[in-house]
Design a protein around this motif. Structure first.
Motif, PDB file in Angstrom:
ATOM      1  N   LEU A  48      -6.965  50.080 -38.056  1.00  0.00           N
ATOM      2  CA  LEU A  48      -7.989  51.033 -37.637  1.00  0.00           C
ATOM      3  C   LEU A  48      -7.670  51.617 -36.261  1.00  0.00           C
ATOM      4  O   LEU A  48      -7.822  52.827 -36.036  1.00  0.00           O
ATOM      5  N   GLU A  49      -7.228  50.785 -35.341  1.00  0.00           N
ATOM      6  CA  GLU A  49      -6.900  51.258 -33.999  1.00  0.00           C
ATOM      7  C   GLU A  49      -5.758  52.267 -34.044  1.00  0.00           C
ATOM      8  O   GLU A  49      -5.820  53.321 -33.386  1.00  0.00           O
ATOM      9  N   ALA A  50      -4.709  51.964 -34.809  1.00  0.00           N
ATOM     10  CA  ALA A  50      -3.563  52.870 -34.890  1.00  0.00           C
ATOM     11  C   ALA A  50      -3.975  54.231 -35.426  1.00  0.00           C
ATOM     12  O   ALA A  50      -3.525  55.274 -34.933  1.00  0.00           O
ATOM     13  N   LEU A  51      -4.841  54.241 -36.423  1.00  0.00           N
ATOM     14  CA  LEU A  51      -5.300  55.511 -36.991  1.00  0.00           C
ATOM     15  C   LEU A  51      -6.273  56.220 -36.056  1.00  0.00           C
ATOM     16  O   LEU A  51      -6.245  57.450 -35.933  1.00  0.00           O
ATOM     17  N   THR A  52      -7.116  55.463 -35.373  1.00  0.00           N
ATOM     18  CA  THR A  52      -8.087  56.065 -34.455  1.00  0.00           C
ATOM     19  C   THR A  52      -7.385  56.726 -33.277  1.00  0.00           C
ATOM     20  O   THR A  52      -7.769  57.811 -32.827  1.00  0.00           O
ATOM     21  N   ALA A  70      -6.372  60.043 -34.477  1.00  0.00           N
ATOM     22  CA  ALA A  70      -7.406  60.643 -35.324  1.00  0.00           C
ATOM     23  C   ALA A  70      -7.160  62.132 -35.523  1.00  0.00           C
ATOM     24  O   ALA A  70      -6.840  62.855 -34.581  1.00  0.00           O
ATOM     25  N   GLY A  71      -7.309  62.563 -36.766  1.00  0.00           N
ATOM     26  CA  GLY A  71      -7.079  63.955 -37.106  1.00  0.00           C
ATOM     27  C   GLY A  71      -5.641  64.265 -37.463  1.00  0.00           C
ATOM     28  O   GLY A  71      -5.341  65.354 -37.935  1.00  0.00           O
ATOM     29  N   ARG A  72      -4.737  63.298 -37.260  1.00  0.00           N
ATOM     30  CA  ARG A  72      -3.324  63.503 -37.576  1.00  0.00           C
ATOM     31  C   ARG A  72      -2.903  62.563 -38.691  1.00  0.00           C
ATOM     32  O   ARG A  72      -3.407  61.447 -38.812  1.00  0.00           O
ATOM     33  N   ILE A  73      -1.965  62.994 -39.499  1.00  0.00           N
ATOM     34  CA  ILE A  73      -1.428  62.149 -40.566  1.00  0.00           C
ATOM     35  C   ILE A  73      -0.452  61.149 -39.947  1.00  0.00           C
ATOM     36  O   ILE A  73       0.441  61.526 -39.190  1.00  0.00           O
ATOM     37  N   VAL A  74      -0.624  59.876 -40.271  1.00  0.00           N
ATOM     38  CA  VAL A  74       0.282  58.827 -39.810  1.00  0.00           C
ATOM     39  C   VAL A  74       1.149  58.396 -40.978  1.00  0.00           C
ATOM     40  O   VAL A  74       0.642  57.937 -42.015  1.00  0.00           O
ATOM     41  N   ASP A  75       2.443  58.577 -40.840  1.00  0.00           N
ATOM     42  CA  ASP A  75       3.389  58.192 -41.880  1.00  0.00           C
ATOM     43  C   ASP A  75       3.207  56.721 -42.250  1.00  0.00           C
ATOM     44  O   ASP A  75       3.006  55.875 -41.372  1.00  0.00           O
TER      45      ASP A  75
END
Length: 250
Positions: free
Chosen positions: A157-161, A164-169
């Motif tokens: 969750l932290e990595a995605l937050t 936020a708003g960007r696609i993470v491979d």
């Protein structure tokens, strides 16, 4: 956060590594630039770089990373405390500059600030629909009720937050969550994402087919969600492409 520490002083390096790990971060420690280059191409949330290293200059190493297009947040940690040194370090591409000796608590705070700045928000608390994510307190609420997460779930969750708003491979996210240590089941990331969706709602984390995952900061009607500071002030964020991708369970 997954961090790369480049520090040749064994006592300082070990102390920082252990402190940051106790704070919940994943830390890879290299004692030279050659050691750091072994991690080239891997995903990190931030890099901590000493200026003077046995095989070269950390300042030049940062400048080289920027020339290659590496936008990873980088903090220079050094005993050089002159104003012109600070200016040169920052102009070389460092996001922050911390003079030794320093309290590890200050380093942790600066990492939080750099992470939020890199994510496009100066605020520590993000509100996405009914979910509130507090990056400082490492706490999550859904509809005002605290939700308990495992350490791995929080790391996802932290990595995605922070992005936020960007696609993470997917591969980058796996590195940020699991690092390079030990055997990891092929579906481990999908298991954690599914668990987060059960706890926080299916709409929080998008699967962007063929690309990776994203926390979409827009509300269902297309308006932007808030990021809030503890005092209630807000700053808006929006997905960069302005369009919603299809979502599905992994």
């Amino acid at each position: 956060m997954r961090l790369l520490l480049i520090e040749d002083d064994a006592t300082l390096g070990e102390g920082l590594r252990d402190y940051l790990r106790a704070e919940g971060h994943q830390v890879e420690w290299a004692q030279s630039l050659a050691g750091a280059d072994a991690y080239r191409g891997e995903a990190f949330d931030a890099v901590l770089v000493d200026w003077q290293l046995p095989d070269g200059s950390g300042r030049d190493w940062i400048a080289g990373c920027r020339t290659r297009g590496d936008a990873t947040p980088m903090l220079m940690i050094t005993a050089r405390d002159r104003l012109d040194d600070r200016i040169v370090g920052l102009d070389s591409g460092a996001d922050d500059y911390l003079v030794k000796p320093f309290a590890p608590e200050e380093l942790a705070a600066r990492l939080r600030v750099v992470g939020r700045r890199h994510a496009g928000s100066g605020q520590a608390v993000m509100q996405v629909g009914e979910v509130q994510i507090d990056l400082h307190a490492r706490a999550v609420q859904r509809e005002g009720q605290r939700v308990e997460l495992t350490a791995r779930e929080w790391t996802v969750l932290e990595a995605l937050t922070l992005r936020a708003g960007r696609i993470v491979d997917k591969g980058d996210l796996e590195q940020l969550v699991f690092g390079g240590h030990g055997e990891v089941a092929s579906n481990a990331l999908e298991v954690h994402v599914s668990s987060l969706r059960r706890k926080l709602g299916r709409s929080l984390i998008e699967t962007v087919r063929g690309l990776g995952y994203r926390i979409d900061t827009r509300a269902p009607d297309g308006t932007r969600s808030d990021t809030r500071a503890p005092d209630g002030t807000r700053s808006d964020t929006r997905a960069p492409d302005g369009a919603r991708s299809d979502t599905r369970e992994p």
